[in-house]
Design a protein around this motif. Structure first.
Motif, PDB file in Angstrom:
ATOM      1  N   LEU A  47       0.828  -1.211   0.000  1.00 13.71           N
ATOM      2  CA  LEU A  47       0.000   0.000   0.000  1.00 13.71           C
ATOM      3  C   LEU A  47       0.861   1.258   0.000  1.00 13.71           C
ATOM      4  N   GLY A  48       2.099   1.097  -0.444  1.00 17.78           N
ATOM      5  CA  GLY A  48       3.010   2.234  -0.480  1.00 17.78           C
ATOM      6  C   GLY A  48       3.540   2.544   0.908  1.00 17.78           C
ATOM      7  N   HIS A  49       4.195   3.695   1.018  1.00 16.27           N
ATOM      8  CA  HIS A  49       4.798   4.094   2.289  1.00 16.27           C
ATOM      9  C   HIS A  49       3.850   5.015   3.049  1.00 16.27           C
ATOM     10  N   SER A  50       3.844   4.846   4.366  1.00 17.87           N
ATOM     11  CA  SER A  50       3.066   5.718   5.265  1.00 17.87           C
ATOM     12  C   SER A  50       1.599   5.812   4.880  1.00 17.87           C
ATOM     13  N   HIS A  51       0.992   4.704   4.513  1.00 19.52           N
ATOM     14  CA  HIS A  51      -0.446   4.732   4.218  1.00 19.52           C
ATOM     15  C   HIS A  51      -1.190   5.168   5.487  1.00 19.52           C
ATOM     16  N   PRO A  52      -2.046   6.208   5.381  1.00 16.71           N
ATOM     17  CA  PRO A  52      -2.658   6.761   6.603  1.00 16.71           C
ATOM     18  C   PRO A  52      -3.414   5.722   7.443  1.00 16.71           C
ATOM     19  N   LYS A  53      -4.099   4.785   6.800  1.00 17.76           N
ATOM     20  CA  LYS A  53      -4.849   3.777   7.564  1.00 17.76           C
ATOM     21  C   LYS A  53      -3.910   2.844   8.346  1.00 17.76           C
ATOM     22  N   LEU A  54      -2.751   2.561   7.765  1.00 19.20           N
ATOM     23  CA  LEU A  54      -1.789   1.674   8.428  1.00 19.20           C
ATOM     24  C   LEU A  54      -1.075   2.410   9.558  1.00 19.20           C
ATOM     25  N   VAL A  55      -0.734   3.672   9.272  1.00 14.43           N
ATOM     26  CA  VAL A  55      -0.078   4.485  10.313  1.00 14.43           C
ATOM     27  C   VAL A  55      -1.014   4.610  11.512  1.00 14.43           C
ATOM     28  N   GLU A  56      -2.280   4.832  11.227  1.00 17.97           N
ATOM     29  CA  GLU A  56      -3.260   4.979  12.313  1.00 17.97           C
ATOM     30  C   GLU A  56      -3.395   3.681  13.115  1.00 17.97           C
ATOM     31  N   ALA A  57      -3.515   2.554  12.391  1.00 14.91           N
ATOM     32  CA  ALA A  57      -3.670   1.269  13.077  1.00 14.91           C
ATOM     33  C   ALA A  57      -2.481   1.000  13.994  1.00 14.91           C
ATOM     34  N   LEU A  58      -1.283   1.274  13.479  1.00 14.69           N
ATOM     35  CA  LEU A  58      -0.074   0.977  14.262  1.00 14.69           C
ATOM     36  C   LEU A  58       0.070   1.915  15.448  1.00 14.69           C
ATOM     37  N   THR A  59      -0.146   3.200  15.220  1.00 16.96           N
ATOM     38  CA  THR A  59       0.089   4.151  16.317  1.00 16.96           C
ATOM     39  C   THR A  59      -0.988   4.022  17.393  1.00 16.96           C
ATOM     40  N   GLU A  60      -2.240   3.782  16.961  1.00 17.89           N
ATOM     41  CA  GLU A  60      -3.304   3.603  17.970  1.00 17.89           C
ATOM     42  C   GLU A  60      -3.004   2.387  18.837  1.00 17.89           C
ATOM     43  N   GLN A  61      -2.625   1.275  18.185  1.00 13.82           N
ATOM     44  CA  GLN A  61      -2.308   0.067  18.955  1.00 13.82           C
ATOM     45  C   GLN A  61      -1.062   0.289  19.801  1.00 13.82           C
ATOM     46  N   GLY A  62      -0.104   1.044  19.241  1.00  9.27           N
ATOM     47  CA  GLY A  62       1.154   1.299  19.948  1.00  9.27           C
ATOM     48  C   GLY A  62       0.955   1.998  21.284  1.00  9.27           C
ATOM     49  N   LYS A  63      -0.128   2.769  21.367  1.00  9.97           N
ATOM     50  CA  LYS A  63      -0.400   3.480  22.622  1.00  9.97           C
ATOM     51  C   LYS A  63      -1.068   2.572  23.651  1.00  9.97           C
ATOM     52  N   LYS A  64      -1.612   1.427  23.158  1.00  9.41           N
ATOM     53  CA  LYS A  64      -2.392   0.577  24.067  1.00  9.41           C
ATOM     54  C   LYS A  64      -1.632  -0.634  24.596  1.00  9.41           C
ATOM     55  N   LEU A  65      -1.112  -1.453  23.663  1.00  5.51           N
ATOM     56  CA  LEU A  65      -0.526  -2.730  24.073  1.00  5.51           C
ATOM     57  C   LEU A  65       0.318  -3.280  22.941  1.00  5.51           C
ATOM     58  N   TRP A  66       1.573  -3.630  23.256  1.00  2.00           N
ATOM     59  CA  TRP A  66       2.459  -4.123  22.210  1.00  2.00           C
ATOM     60  C   TRP A  66       2.540  -5.636  22.164  1.00  2.00           C
ATOM     61  N   HIS A  67       2.678  -6.244  23.324  1.00  2.00           N
ATOM     62  CA  HIS A  67       3.046  -7.656  23.322  1.00  2.00           C
ATOM     63  C   HIS A  67       2.472  -8.383  24.520  1.00  2.00           C
ATOM     64  N   LEU A  68       2.033  -9.610  24.254  1.00  2.00           N
ATOM     65  CA  LEU A  68       1.526 -10.458  25.333  1.00  2.00           C
ATOM     66  C   LEU A  68       2.179 -11.825  25.328  1.00  2.00           C
ATOM     67  N   SER A  69       2.601 -12.285  24.143  1.00  2.00           N
ATOM     68  CA  SER A  69       2.931 -13.686  23.839  1.00  2.00           C
ATOM     69  C   SER A  69       1.615 -14.424  23.658  1.00  2.00           C
TER      70      SER A  69
END
Ligand code: PLP
Length: 396
Positions: A47-69
């Motif tokens: 989807l190319g670089h810095s696709h807004p929907k992907l950036v949003e998905a990653l940054t929103e999740q990044g603020k909540k929870l990264w890893h559980l196993s």
């Protein structure tokens, strides 16, 4: 000045450009020089670089929870697996962080399936020349490229490689010891080579007759790259039992997946397989966003349309440089020009003219642009390649 790369294991030889930012189909250096990206991280940045929907998905999740196993549930992974299985032959999904891990899962699942049915002798994988399946020990044995195997110990038992296109060899190779036939519907690294559609149908039939499984490696050719969601969908009655995905499925975030039917997946139970990071919340957030965009039929129709523009452009290059271009190769947006000599000088010349392209196999200049390219981008790229070919003093 000391070499800034001195401590990087020198298994790659990148050019000197340093890219610091990407937007859509364009990449930028620190100095602000702009490049048109027609290789997309090797078919990864679908989807190319810095696709807004992907950036949003990653940054929103990044603020909540990264890893559980995988000790704990990851609901976004359950959702993505549901979507994948609703759309494909598959009933079970194992998420990985890379392609080679998806391949390992496929090889293990195929052997375990036959073993669980008491068919302990069915351990063989039949593969094809030009294959590339990744760099783990299992994957280099499956790929069978002598250059990638050299020095890494004895070959692993149970891999038989046959010549691409040799039907007699295939007929002989698939026996009651065959766990699976393992193939890329469109070979990437091996030279951007599409298996004819009727051959995929034939492979399915042969595997059914002989009791072998059919595994596709769609790590490079899947996720819309050929204009169908999966490359095998161009063929009739050619569904696999197992399929490996990666690259485009994460749109640039490390993500892979191994899909299989319920029957094949049955013996894969707690303790059979695992991955600490596979299916982590960050990857699953991005994976859902990528899937929702690429699996849309209108999106795929547009990929097919722009693929036509690329095919036309490449054909015009082949026509105007018959002394240097052997043929146009590949399918959809995994395509290229088979040249009459090593393609590196042409790749370098393109880069000097601010176009990024790849190489593959024997003499192939490889294009794997983001799936979101426009006709205008294609015309620009074809123009640059045209110039590069004109200036190329081919060594024969
Ligand atoms: C890139 C690739 C792999 C390996 O994927 P990694 O993420 O590098 O491990 C395997 N198979 C195919 C067809 C590929 O293109």
């Amino acid at each position: 000045m000391s070499d800034p790369r001195a401590h990087i294991m020198p298994v790659y030889a990148p050019p000197s450009e340093v890219f610091v930012r990407g937007e859509g189909v364009r990449l930028y250096t620190e100095e602000g020089a702009e490049y048109l990206d027609f290789i997309a991280g090797i078919a990864v940045n679908a989807l190319g670089h810095s696709h807004p929907k992907l950036v949003e998905a990653l940054t929103e999740q990044g603020k909540k929870l990264w890893h559980l196993s995988n000790m704990f549930r990851v609901p976004a992974g359950e959702q993505l697996a549901d979507k994948i299985c609703a759309r494909t032959f598959a009933d079970r999904v194992f998420f990985t962080n890379s392609g080679t891990e998806a391949v390992e899962c496929a090889l293990k699942a195929a052997r375990k399936y036959h073993w669980s049915k008491g068919d302990e002798e069915r351990i063989e994988f039949v593969t094809f020349t030009g294959a590339f399946h990744g760099r783990s020990l299992g994957a280099i044995n499956a790929g069978g490229n002598p250059k990638y195997l050299e020095g890494f110990g004895p070959p692993i038992e149970g891999f038989t490689q046959i010549e691409w296109g040799d039907h007699d060899a295939l007929d002989t190779a698939v026996t009651d010891k065959t766990a699976a036939v393992f193939v890329e519907p469109v070979q990437g690294e091996g030279g951007v080579r599409a298996m004819p559609e009727e051959c995929l149908t034939g492979l399915r039939k042969l595997c059914d007759e002989r009791g072998a499984l059919l595994i596709y490696d769609e790590i490079q050719c899947g996720m819309g790259r050929t204009g169908q969601l999966f490359a095998f969908e161009w063929a009739e009655n050619a569904q696999p039992d197992i399929m490996c995905l990666a690259k485009g499925i994460g749109g640039g975030f490390p993500l892979g997946a191994c899909l299989m039917t319920e029957e094949v997946g049955l013996p894969m139970q707690p303790g059979s397989h695992g991955s600490t990071y596979g299916g982590n919340p960050l990857a699953m957030a991005v994976g859902n966003a990528v899937w929702d965009i690429i699996s849309d039929e209108a999106f795929l129709a547009e990929v097919r349309r722009v693929s036509g523009t690329v095919a036309q452009g490449l054909k015009s290059l082949a026509d105007s440089h018959p002394d240097k271009v052997e043929s146009v190769t590949g399918k959809g947006l995994l395509t290229g020009l088979k040249l009459k000599a090593a393609p590196k000088p042409v790749q370098n010349a393109c880069r000097e003219k601010n176009l990024l392209v790849g190489v593959a196999g024997a003499n192939v200049l490889r294009l794997a642009p983001p799936l979101i390219i426009s006709d205008e981008d294609v015309r620009e790229a074809v123009g640059v390649i045209d110039q590069a070919l004109s200036e190329w003093e081919m060594e024969s």
